[in-house]
Design a protein around this motif. Structure first.
Motif, PDB file in Angstrom:
ATOM      1  N   LEU A 141       5.904  16.660 -13.194  1.00  0.00           N
ATOM      2  CA  LEU A 141       6.202  18.075 -12.942  1.00  0.00           C
ATOM      3  C   LEU A 141       7.512  18.486 -13.608  1.00  0.00           C
ATOM      4  O   LEU A 141       7.612  19.585 -14.183  1.00  0.00           O
ATOM      5  N   VAL A 142       8.510  17.613 -13.534  1.00  0.00           N
ATOM      6  CA  VAL A 142       9.806  17.917 -14.159  1.00  0.00           C
ATOM      7  C   VAL A 142       9.639  18.092 -15.658  1.00  0.00           C
ATOM      8  O   VAL A 142      10.123  19.072 -16.254  1.00  0.00           O
ATOM      9  N   TYR A 143       8.916  17.169 -16.293  1.00  0.00           N
ATOM     10  CA  TYR A 143       8.740  17.253 -17.739  1.00  0.00           C
ATOM     11  C   TYR A 143       7.778  18.373 -18.131  1.00  0.00           C
ATOM     12  O   TYR A 143       7.902  18.961 -19.215  1.00  0.00           O
ATOM     13  N   ALA A 144       6.829  18.677 -17.266  1.00  0.00           N
ATOM     14  CA  ALA A 144       5.930  19.803 -17.538  1.00  0.00           C
ATOM     15  C   ALA A 144       6.713  21.113 -17.540  1.00  0.00           C
ATOM     16  O   ALA A 144       6.484  21.988 -18.389  1.00  0.00           O
ATOM     17  N   ALA A 145       7.642  21.244 -16.601  1.00  0.00           N
ATOM     18  CA  ALA A 145       8.486  22.443 -16.560  1.00  0.00           C
ATOM     19  C   ALA A 145       9.325  22.552 -17.833  1.00  0.00           C
ATOM     20  O   ALA A 145       9.502  23.646 -18.393  1.00  0.00           O
ATOM     21  N   ALA A 146       9.847  21.408 -18.303  1.00  0.00           N
ATOM     22  CA  ALA A 146      10.653  21.414 -19.529  1.00  0.00           C
ATOM     23  C   ALA A 146       9.810  21.749 -20.755  1.00  0.00           C
ATOM     24  O   ALA A 146      10.330  22.264 -21.752  1.00  0.00           O
ATOM     25  N   ALA A 147       8.498  21.467 -20.702  1.00  0.00           N
ATOM     26  CA  ALA A 147       7.628  21.669 -21.862  1.00  0.00           C
ATOM     27  C   ALA A 147       7.042  23.081 -21.942  1.00  0.00           C
ATOM     28  O   ALA A 147       6.450  23.440 -22.967  1.00  0.00           O
ATOM     29  N   SER A 158      16.540   6.758 -10.999  1.00  0.00           N
ATOM     30  CA  SER A 158      16.548   5.793 -12.104  1.00  0.00           C
ATOM     31  C   SER A 158      15.228   5.816 -12.871  1.00  0.00           C
ATOM     32  O   SER A 158      15.215   5.647 -14.096  1.00  0.00           O
ATOM     33  N   GLY A 159      14.114   6.020 -12.159  1.00  0.00           N
ATOM     34  CA  GLY A 159      12.826   6.115 -12.847  1.00  0.00           C
ATOM     35  C   GLY A 159      12.772   7.321 -13.764  1.00  0.00           C
ATOM     36  O   GLY A 159      12.326   7.227 -14.918  1.00  0.00           O
ATOM     37  N   LEU A 160      13.249   8.462 -13.260  1.00  0.00           N
ATOM     38  CA  LEU A 160      13.280   9.668 -14.091  1.00  0.00           C
ATOM     39  C   LEU A 160      14.211   9.477 -15.278  1.00  0.00           C
ATOM     40  O   LEU A 160      13.903   9.890 -16.406  1.00  0.00           O
ATOM     41  N   HIS A 161      15.343   8.814 -15.036  1.00  0.00           N
ATOM     42  CA  HIS A 161      16.299   8.609 -16.121  1.00  0.00           C
ATOM     43  C   HIS A 161      15.742   7.678 -17.194  1.00  0.00           C
ATOM     44  O   HIS A 161      16.022   7.858 -18.388  1.00  0.00           O
ATOM     45  N   LEU A 162      14.954   6.690 -16.795  1.00  0.00           N
ATOM     46  CA  LEU A 162      14.330   5.805 -17.784  1.00  0.00           C
ATOM     47  C   LEU A 162      13.394   6.586 -18.697  1.00  0.00           C
ATOM     48  O   LEU A 162      13.315   6.302 -19.898  1.00  0.00           O
ATOM     49  N   TRP A 163      12.675   7.545 -18.137  1.00  0.00           N
ATOM     50  CA  TRP A 163      11.850   8.418 -18.984  1.00  0.00           C
ATOM     51  C   TRP A 163      12.731   9.151 -19.986  1.00  0.00           C
ATOM     52  O   TRP A 163      12.393   9.245 -21.168  1.00  0.00           O
ATOM     53  N   TYR A 189       5.757   9.497  -9.486  1.00  0.00           N
ATOM     54  CA  TYR A 189       5.381   9.732 -10.880  1.00  0.00           C
ATOM     55  C   TYR A 189       4.840  11.137 -11.087  1.00  0.00           C
ATOM     56  O   TYR A 189       5.040  11.736 -12.155  1.00  0.00           O
ATOM     57  N   ALA A 190       4.160  11.670 -10.078  1.00  0.00           N
ATOM     58  CA  ALA A 190       3.707  13.060 -10.165  1.00  0.00           C
ATOM     59  C   ALA A 190       4.909  14.005 -10.241  1.00  0.00           C
ATOM     60  O   ALA A 190       4.890  15.005 -10.979  1.00  0.00           O
ATOM     61  N   VAL A 226       0.831  -1.202   0.000  1.00  0.00           N
ATOM     62  CA  VAL A 226       0.000   0.000   0.000  1.00  0.00           C
ATOM     63  C   VAL A 226       0.867   1.254   0.000  1.00  0.00           C
ATOM     64  O   VAL A 226       0.696   2.163  -0.827  1.00  0.00           O
ATOM     65  N   SER A 227       1.827   1.314   0.933  1.00  0.00           N
ATOM     66  CA  SER A 227       2.698   2.491   1.004  1.00  0.00           C
ATOM     67  C   SER A 227       3.558   2.614  -0.245  1.00  0.00           C
ATOM     68  O   SER A 227       3.855   3.729  -0.699  1.00  0.00           O
ATOM     69  N   PHE A 228       3.939   1.463  -0.828  1.00  0.00           N
ATOM     70  CA  PHE A 228       4.738   1.503  -2.056  1.00  0.00           C
ATOM     71  C   PHE A 228       3.945   2.122  -3.205  1.00  0.00           C
ATOM     72  O   PHE A 228       4.476   2.949  -3.962  1.00  0.00           O
ATOM     73  N   GLU A 229       2.669   1.748  -3.336  1.00  0.00           N
ATOM     74  CA  GLU A 229       1.844   2.296  -4.409  1.00  0.00           C
ATOM     75  C   GLU A 229       1.597   3.785  -4.207  1.00  0.00           C
ATOM     76  O   GLU A 229       1.630   4.563  -5.167  1.00  0.00           O
ATOM     77  N   ILE A 230       1.347   4.185  -2.958  1.00  0.00           N
ATOM     78  CA  ILE A 230       1.130   5.611  -2.679  1.00  0.00           C
ATOM     79  C   ILE A 230       2.389   6.407  -2.991  1.00  0.00           C
ATOM     80  O   ILE A 230       2.339   7.480  -3.605  1.00  0.00           O
ATOM     81  N   THR A 231       3.539   5.867  -2.578  1.00  0.00           N
ATOM     82  CA  THR A 231       4.812   6.541  -2.867  1.00  0.00           C
ATOM     83  C   THR A 231       5.039   6.634  -4.374  1.00  0.00           C
ATOM     84  O   THR A 231       5.514   7.664  -4.876  1.00  0.00           O
ATOM     85  N   SER A 232       4.703   5.576  -5.094  1.00  0.00           N
ATOM     86  CA  SER A 232       4.876   5.569  -6.551  1.00  0.00           C
ATOM     87  C   SER A 232       4.057   6.665  -7.212  1.00  0.00           C
ATOM     88  O   SER A 232       4.517   7.306  -8.166  1.00  0.00           O
ATOM     89  N   ILE A 233       2.844   6.894  -6.703  1.00  0.00           N
ATOM     90  CA  ILE A 233       1.996   7.948  -7.262  1.00  0.00           C
ATOM     91  C   ILE A 233       2.673   9.307  -7.122  1.00  0.00           C
ATOM     92  O   ILE A 233       2.728  10.106  -8.068  1.00  0.00           O
TER      93      ILE A 233
END
Length: 257
Positions: free
Chosen positions: A28-34, A109-114, A23-24, A13-20
Motif C-alpha cells: 500500500l505504501v509503495y502503491a501510494a508512491a506510484a 526494517s522490512g519496509l526499509h529493506l524494500w 507485506y500488504a 501460524v500467527s506469524f505468517e498471518i501477521t506477515s501477510i
C-alpha cells in the motif's frame, strides 16, 4: 502487550498471518508512491497529437522514463514519512524481543529493506537521498555527499556539514545482542570522510575533520577524536598482526612514561 507480541511472533501460524498483513501494508505504501507515475504513463498513452507513430513511441518512452524518476522522488517522500511515523519515540537503548518497540522496528526494517533495494540505489549521490534521510528523521548538515544506500535507522543518525560518505559505506544504528534489539546513535562531525565500504556500528561518534578509511570497521561505542584518521591494515599473516599489536602497546606504555 509484551506477552501478546511475543506469542504472536513465536507462533508459526500467527506469524505468517501477521506477515501477510505487514507485506500488504508495504504494498500500500509503495502503491501510494506510484500513483503519480501511473497517472503520468496513462496520460502519455493517450497522446495522439503527432501523426508519426515513431515520434509518438519516442515521446511515450520519454514519458515512461520521467514517470520512473517521479516514482523515485515520491517513494523517497512517502516512504520517508512512513518510516518516521513507525519509529516515533525510538531512543537509544536495549529493547527485548516481544516488546512494542521491537515489533514496530521489525515492521520498519522490512519496509526499509524494500527501500534499500528498490529506491535508494538510484538516489545515491543525489540531493533526494539527503531529503529522504531528513524526512526519515536524520540530522543532515549542508554540503553533505552520500554515495551509499546502506543507511539503517536514519532517525538515530547525525551528520555534520561537509561530510562525505563513500560508496557502499554501511551505517547501522542497530545491533542484536543478548536477546535484545540495541539501538544507538551514529554521529559524524563536520568535514569528516567515511571511506567506501566502511562499517559504522551503534554508538559510534566521529569528531570533526576525521578520515575513516576504506573497509574500516568501527566497533560499537567507538569514539574518534577530531582530526583523527582510522585505517584498516591490508590482509596479512596473523603473526604480523600480533607483532603490530605488541609494538603498539609498547609505544603506548612509553608515551605514558
Amino acid at each position: 502487550m509484551k506477552n501478546f507480541i511475543d506469542r504472536l511472533l513465536r507462533n508459526p501460524v500467527s506469524f505468517e498471518i501477521t506477515s501477510i498483513f505487514v507485506y500488504a501494508f508495504y504494498c500500500l505504501v509503495y502503491a501510494a508512491a506510484a500513483i503519480p507515475s501511473v497517472l503520468l504513463i496513462k496520460w502519455g498513452w493517450q497522446l495522439d497529437f503527432l501523426e508519426n507513430d515513431f515520434l509518438l513511441l519516442l515521446l511515450f518512452i520519454f514519458i515512461c522514463s520521467l514517470a520512473f524518476y517521479v516514482f523515485l522522488i515520491c517513494a523517497a517522500i512517502v516512504v520517508g514519512f512512513t518510516e518516521r511515523l513507525l519509529t516515533l519515540g525510538f531512543k537509544p537503548g536495549a529493547y527485548p524481543v516481544g516488546s512494542p518497540v521491537f515489533f514496530r522496528w521489525l515492521v520498519y526494517s522490512g519496509l526499509h529493506l524494500w527501500t534499500v533495494n528498490i529506491v535508494l540505489p538510484f538516489l545515491r549521490g543525489n540531493n533526494w537521498i539527503k531529503i529522504y534521510l531528513r524526512i526519515a528523521g536524520a540530522t543532515v548538515g549542508k554540503g553533505v555527499f552520500v554515495n551509499s544506500k546502506d543507511i539503517y535507522d536514519a532517525y538515530l543518525l547525525e551528520i555534520g556539514n561537509d561530510v562525505l560518505i563513500g560508496g557502499e559505506a554501511f551505517l547501522n544504528c542497530h545491533l542484536f545482542e543478548n536477546g535484545s534489539l540495541n539501538l544507538g546513535k551514529i554521529i559524524i562531525g563536520e568535514g569528516s570522510t567515511i571511506g567506501a565500504n566502511a562499517y559504522l556500528t551503534p554508538g559510534t561518534s566521529i569528531g570533526k575533520n576525521c578520515r575513516i578509511g576504506m573497509y574500516t570497521y568501527l566497533r560499537r561505542n567507538t569514539d574518534v577524536s577530531d582530526g583523527e584518521s582510522i585505517l584498516t591494515p591490508p590482509g596479512m599473516n596473523i603473526r604480523q598482526v600480533i607483532k603490530l599489536m605488541k609494538a603498539d602497546k609498547k609505544s603506548e606504555k612509553q608515551e605514558r612514561k
